[in-house]
Design an enzyme around this catalytic site. Structure first.
Site, PDB file in Angstrom:
ATOM      1  N   ARG A  41       0.865  -1.183   0.000  1.00  0.00           N
ATOM      2  CA  ARG A  41       0.000   0.000   0.000  1.00  0.00           C
ATOM      3  C   ARG A  41       0.899   1.230   0.000  1.00  0.00           C
ATOM      4  NH1 ARG A  41       2.466   1.940   3.540  1.00  0.00           N
ATOM      5  NH2 ARG A  41       0.916   3.579   3.697  1.00  0.00           N
ATOM      6  N   GLY A  42       0.253   2.390  -0.164  1.00  0.00           N
ATOM      7  CA  GLY A  42       1.033   3.622  -0.281  1.00  0.00           C
ATOM      8  C   GLY A  42       1.192   3.961  -1.758  1.00  0.00           C
ATOM      9  N   ALA A  43       1.052   5.267  -2.052  1.00  0.00           N
ATOM     10  CA  ALA A  43       0.924   5.705  -3.447  1.00  0.00           C
ATOM     11  C   ALA A  43       2.033   5.192  -4.386  1.00  0.00           C
ATOM     12  CB  ALA A  43       0.879   7.223  -3.472  1.00  0.00           C
ATOM     13  N   ASP A  47      -1.868  10.945  -2.003  1.00  0.00           N
ATOM     14  CA  ASP A  47      -2.204   9.871  -2.940  1.00  0.00           C
ATOM     15  C   ASP A  47      -2.576  10.434  -4.305  1.00  0.00           C
ATOM     16  OD1 ASP A  47      -3.041   8.962  -0.025  1.00  0.00           O
ATOM     17  OD2 ASP A  47      -2.366   7.233  -1.181  1.00  0.00           O
ATOM     18  N   ASN A 104      -5.326  12.695   0.525  1.00  0.00           N
ATOM     19  CA  ASN A 104      -4.418  11.876   1.344  1.00  0.00           C
ATOM     20  C   ASN A 104      -5.259  11.120   2.371  1.00  0.00           C
ATOM     21  OD1 ASN A 104      -1.667  11.080   1.901  1.00  0.00           O
ATOM     22  ND2 ASN A 104      -1.858  12.168   3.831  1.00  0.00           N
TER      23      ASN A 104
HETATM   24  O1  MRU Z   1      -4.450   3.341   2.340  1.00  0.00           O
HETATM   25  P1  MRU Z   1      -2.961   3.465   2.185  1.00  0.00           P
HETATM   26  O2  MRU Z   1      -2.188   2.988   3.343  1.00  0.00           O
HETATM   27  O3  MRU Z   1      -2.460   2.928   0.881  1.00  0.00           O
HETATM   28  O4  MRU Z   1      -2.817   5.037   2.120  1.00  0.00           O
HETATM   29  C1  MRU Z   1      -1.744   5.617   1.573  1.00  0.00           C
HETATM   30  C2  MRU Z   1      -1.052   6.332   2.616  1.00  0.00           C
HETATM   31  O5  MRU Z   1      -0.273   5.734   3.321  1.00  0.00           O
HETATM   32  C3  MRU Z   1      -1.254   7.732   2.855  1.00  0.00           C
HETATM   33  O6  MRU Z   1      -2.373   8.306   2.370  1.00  0.00           O
HETATM   34  C4  MRU Z   1       0.019   8.451   2.542  1.00  0.00           C
HETATM   35  O7  MRU Z   1       0.082   9.579   3.292  1.00  0.00           O
HETATM   36  C5  MRU Z   1       0.185   8.766   1.100  1.00  0.00           C
HETATM   37  S1  MRU Z   1       0.897   7.505   0.229  1.00  0.00           S
HETATM   38  C6  MRU Z   1       2.477   8.061   0.124  1.00  0.00           C
END
Ligand code: MRU
Length: 376
Positions: free
Chosen positions: A57-59, A246, A257
Site C-alpha cells: 500500500r502507499g501511493a 495519494d 491523502n
Molecule cells: O491506504 P494506504 O495505506 O495505501 O494510504 C496511503 C497512505 O499511506 C497515505 O495516504 C500516505 O500519506 C500517502 S501515500 C504516500
C-alpha cells in the site's frame, strides 16, 4: 532502506520483480511490525489482489507494483498477434487500475509503461520494453524521493517536533518515502528532532508502519492517538507537519491523502503551524479540475468496527516469534460504520508542496508544470 531483522541488517525495496519466475515480490505490510516477510504474486491478478488487500500500500509502492504487474501480465501472453496482445494488455491494465481508486500513481505508472511499449514492433519487443519501463518507474520513484529529502531537509531544525500522518514512508514507496524523506535526510545530516506519528485509524499505518520505520532508522518518535494532535498543537508541541499524498491536483493544488489529513491541516492553520505535503511527480494528476472529482475509496466497515493485530502464537527457533493476523471486534455488535479512506485538503491550508524539483506553493504547480513532468 536498511532493515534489521533478527540482528541482521539488509537493504530492501518494498517491491521488486523476479524476472526469471515472472513474479512481483512484495513486503507483506499487513504483518508489520510483528513479522517481516516477503511474498510473491505469481500472476497479474494476484498482483492486483495484493494491491486491493493492502499487502502492498502507499501511493508510490502501488504505482511501482502496478507497473510491474502490467509487465508481468504482458510477459504471460503467448503468440505474435498484436491485436490480441493489446486486448490482453487492456484487461491487465483495467484489473490493476481498479484495485485502489484514489491514488493516481498506479495509473500514471501504467500509462508510462504502455507509452513505452508502443515503441516495440513485435509482441516480444513490447514485452521486454514493458519490464524495462516498469524498472525505470521504480528507479525514478527512488530518485524522486531522494530529491524530496534534499529539498525538505532544509525545513527541519534541531529541536523540532514534526507531526506526520499515516505512512508516507519508504514502505509507501519503492524506497526512502515522501513525507519521511526530509526526516531521513535531516537525520543523516546529524540534526536532532522528534516525530509524532498519528496512529491513523482505522488501519493504523502510523502506529504500525511509520513507527516501525522510524525505530529501524533510530529516529526519536512517539505514536499519538489521532485525536491528540489538536491538544499538542495548542500547547506549542508541534512545530511542523509533513504528510504524503495519494493524488495532488496539478491544476488546483488540492491534496487527497489518508483520511484525517484535512483535519490536521485545519488544526495546523488554526495554530499557525507550517503544513507541508511531500510528493514524487507520479502523484500529480494534471487532468482533474476539482478535488470533489477525486474518487474516494470507501473501505469495508469492519476496519472501523474492529482492529487487526498480530497474535504472538509460538516461539520459533532462536527465540524469534511468529505471528498470525487476527481481528478483534471493538464496536457495539449491532452498529454499522462509514469508512472513507481518504479526504481532500484545499490548497489554502497547505504551506508548501515538497517535490523533487523544489518546494512550491500548491497554486504554483500549474505554472511550473513543465518542470514537474506535465505531458500535454
Ligand atoms: O491506504 P494506504 O495505506 O495505501 O494510504 C496511503 C497512505 O499511506 C497515505 O495516504 C500516505 O500519506 C500517502 S501515500 C504516500
Amino acid at each position: 532502506m536498511n532493515v534489521t531483522v533478527r540482528g541482521k541488517s539488509r537493504l530492501y525495496r518494498t517491491v521488486t520483480f523476479d524476472a526469471p519466475c515472472n513474479r512481483v515480490r512484495l513486503i507483506e505490510q499487513r504483518l508489520l511490525p510483528q513479522a517481516f516477510k516477503i511474498v510473491a504474486a505469481r500472476t497479474f491478478r494476484e498482483t492486483a489482489t495484493a494491491i486491493r488487500d493492502m499487502i502492498v500500500r502507499g501511493a508510490g509502492a502501488i504505482g511501482a507494483t502496478a507497473a510491474y504487474g502490467l509487465a508481468q501480465g504482458a510477459r504471460t501472453f503467448q503468440g505474435n498477434d498484436r491485436r490480441k496482445f493489446s486486448r490482453h494488455i487492456e484487461t491487465v491494465y483495467s484489473t490493476l487500475a481498479g484495485a485502489r481508486p484514489t491514488a493516481v500513481d498506479p495509473v500514471n505508472a501504467m500509462n508510462a509503461v504502455r507509452q513505452a511499449m508502443a515503441r516495440g514492433k513485435s509482441v516480444e519487443e513490447q514485452q521486454a520494453i514493458a519490464l524495462a519501463a516498469a524498472e525505470e518507474f521504480a528507479n525514478a520513484d527512488v530518485s524522486h524521493c531522494a530529491g524530496i529529502g534534499q529539498h525538505g531537509a532544509k525545513l527541519i531544525r534541531n529541536g523540532m517536533n514534526v507531526l506526520t500522518h499515516c505512512n508516507a514512508g519508504w514502505l509507501a514507496f519503492v524506497d526512502i518515502g515522501s513525507a519521511t524523506a526530509p526526516l531521513y535526510a535531516a537525520h543523516a545530516a546529524g540534526k536532532k528532532f522528534h516525530v509524532f506519528c498519528d496512529e491513523t485509524r482505522p488501519r493504523s499505518q502510523g502506529a504500525t508502519l511509520t513507527a516501525w520505520e522510524l525505530a529501524q532508522q533510530g529516529i526519536a518518535h512517539q505514536i499519538i492517538a489521532d485525536n491528540a494532535a489538536g491538544h499538542l498543537m495548542q500547547r506549542g508541541e508541534v512545530d511542523l507537519v509533513i504528510v504524503g499524498s495519494d493524488r495532488t491536483l496539478g491544476r488546483t493544488g488540492e491534496v487527497a491523502n489518508k483520511i484525517g489529513t484535512y483535519t490536521k491541516a485545519v488544526l495546523a492553520k488554526r495554530h499557525g503551524i507550517p503544513f507541508y505535503v511531500a510528493i514524487p511527480l507520479s502523484t500529480i494528476d494534471w487532468q482533474l479540475r476539482h478535488g470533489r472529482n477525486i474518487p474516494i475509496e470507501e473501505r469495508h466497515e469492519s476496519e472501523v468496527l474492529g482492529a487487526w493485530g498480530v497474535v504472538q502464537t509460538r516461539r520459533a527457533k532462536g527465540g524469534a516469534r511468529n505471528g498470525k493476523r487476527a481481528y478483534v471486534r471493538v464496536a457495539n455488535p449491532t452498529s454499522g460504520a462509514r469508512n472513507p479512506g481518504f479526504d481532500v485538503t484545499p490548497a489554502e491550508l497547505i504551506t508548501g508542496i515538497i517535490t523533487p524539483a523544489g518546494i512550491f506553493k500548491p497554486t504554483q504547480l500549474w505554472d511550473r508544470r513543465h518542470e514537474l513532468g506535465f505531458i500535454p
